[in-house]
Design an enzyme around this catalytic site. Structure first.
Site, PDB file in Angstrom:
ATOM      1  N   LYS A 210       0.832  -1.206   0.000  1.00 46.96           N
ATOM      2  CA  LYS A 210       0.000   0.000   0.000  1.00 46.96           C
ATOM      3  C   LYS A 210       0.871   1.263   0.000  1.00 46.96           C
ATOM      4  O   LYS A 210       0.600   2.219   0.704  1.00 46.96           O
ATOM      5  CB  LYS A 210      -0.925  -0.010   1.222  1.00 46.96           C
ATOM      6  CG  LYS A 210      -1.886  -1.177   1.223  1.00 46.96           C
ATOM      7  CD  LYS A 210      -2.830  -1.144   2.384  1.00 46.96           C
ATOM      8  CE  LYS A 210      -3.761  -2.313   2.470  1.00 46.96           C
ATOM      9  NZ  LYS A 210      -4.338  -2.824   1.285  1.00 46.96           N
ATOM     10  N   CYS A 211       1.887   1.252  -0.816  1.00 47.40           N
ATOM     11  CA  CYS A 211       2.867   2.336  -0.869  1.00 47.40           C
ATOM     12  C   CYS A 211       2.819   2.989  -2.245  1.00 47.40           C
ATOM     13  O   CYS A 211       2.459   2.352  -3.236  1.00 47.40           O
ATOM     14  CB  CYS A 211       4.262   1.740  -0.612  1.00 47.40           C
ATOM     15  SG  CYS A 211       5.633   2.890  -0.723  1.00 47.40           S
ATOM     16  N   GLY A 212       3.218   4.232  -2.318  1.00 49.69           N
ATOM     17  CA  GLY A 212       3.316   4.905  -3.603  1.00 49.69           C
ATOM     18  C   GLY A 212       4.315   4.237  -4.541  1.00 49.69           C
ATOM     19  O   GLY A 212       4.227   4.390  -5.755  1.00 49.69           O
TER      20      GLY A 212
END
Length: 181
Positions: free
Chosen positions: A34-36
């Protein structure tokens, strides 16, 4: 110590030795769902498909230490990676990669390849550096892993050759990978 001295746990919970990767070129990367930077899974998988037959292994170590961006169980991580990015390279159990509880493998990697700063000439490097300066300034101290998708390139003899920060795209590693293969 050598990179091959460390034991790690597969995403299925089995203890294994890094020694099984002797003779391979490795990319060791801490990951999050759930990271950029999560879309980097796609290019890591492309690198794996292109160079695996020549001796490249990519080893993914999910970590929930950065903004709690890997909250799920190991089975959730594995499903996410396969369904969304077709990941077929080895994944390991969720791992702490910085601070006092860092897995010894990551302590070794960061000693061998110190933090050289982010490329602040690029937007992503400038943004991550500014975010850490403002919100988590202690993360910028020392050589520890700074954020998700820090990548370590290791040669066939187990030497840590280069560190690529979160903001470095996987495809930027191609020339270095090809030199080592």
């Amino acid at each position: 110590m050598s990179i091959y001295s460390y034991d790690v746990e597969t995403i299925q919970g089995k203890q294994t030795s890094m020694g099984q990767y002797k003779g391979k070129v490795l990319i060791i990367v801490n990951t999050a769902s759930k990271c950029g930077f999560t879309p980097q899974y796609a290019d890591l998988q492309k690198l794996y498909e292109e160079y695996h037959d020549q001796g490249l292994e990519i080893l993914g170590f999910p970590s929930n230490q950065f903004g709690e961006q890997e909250p799920g169980a190991n089975s959730d991580v594995q499903s996410f990676c396969q369904l969304n990015y077709g990941v077929s390279f080895p994944l390991f159990s969720k791992t702490e990669v910085r601070d006092e509880n860092a897995h010894p493998l990551f302590s070794y990697l960061t000693e061998e390849a110190p933090f050289g700063g982010f490329n602040t000439n690029e937007a992503s490097g400038k943004m991550l550096n500014a975010f850490l300066e403002e919100k988590l300034p202690h993360f910028l101290e020392g050589n520890s892993v700074k954020w998700n998708f820090t990548k370590f390139l290791v040669d066939r003899e187990g030497n840590v050759i280069r560190r690529f920060e979160s903001t470095d795209e996987p495809m930027d590693m191609k020339a270095d990978i090809e030199r080592l293969l």
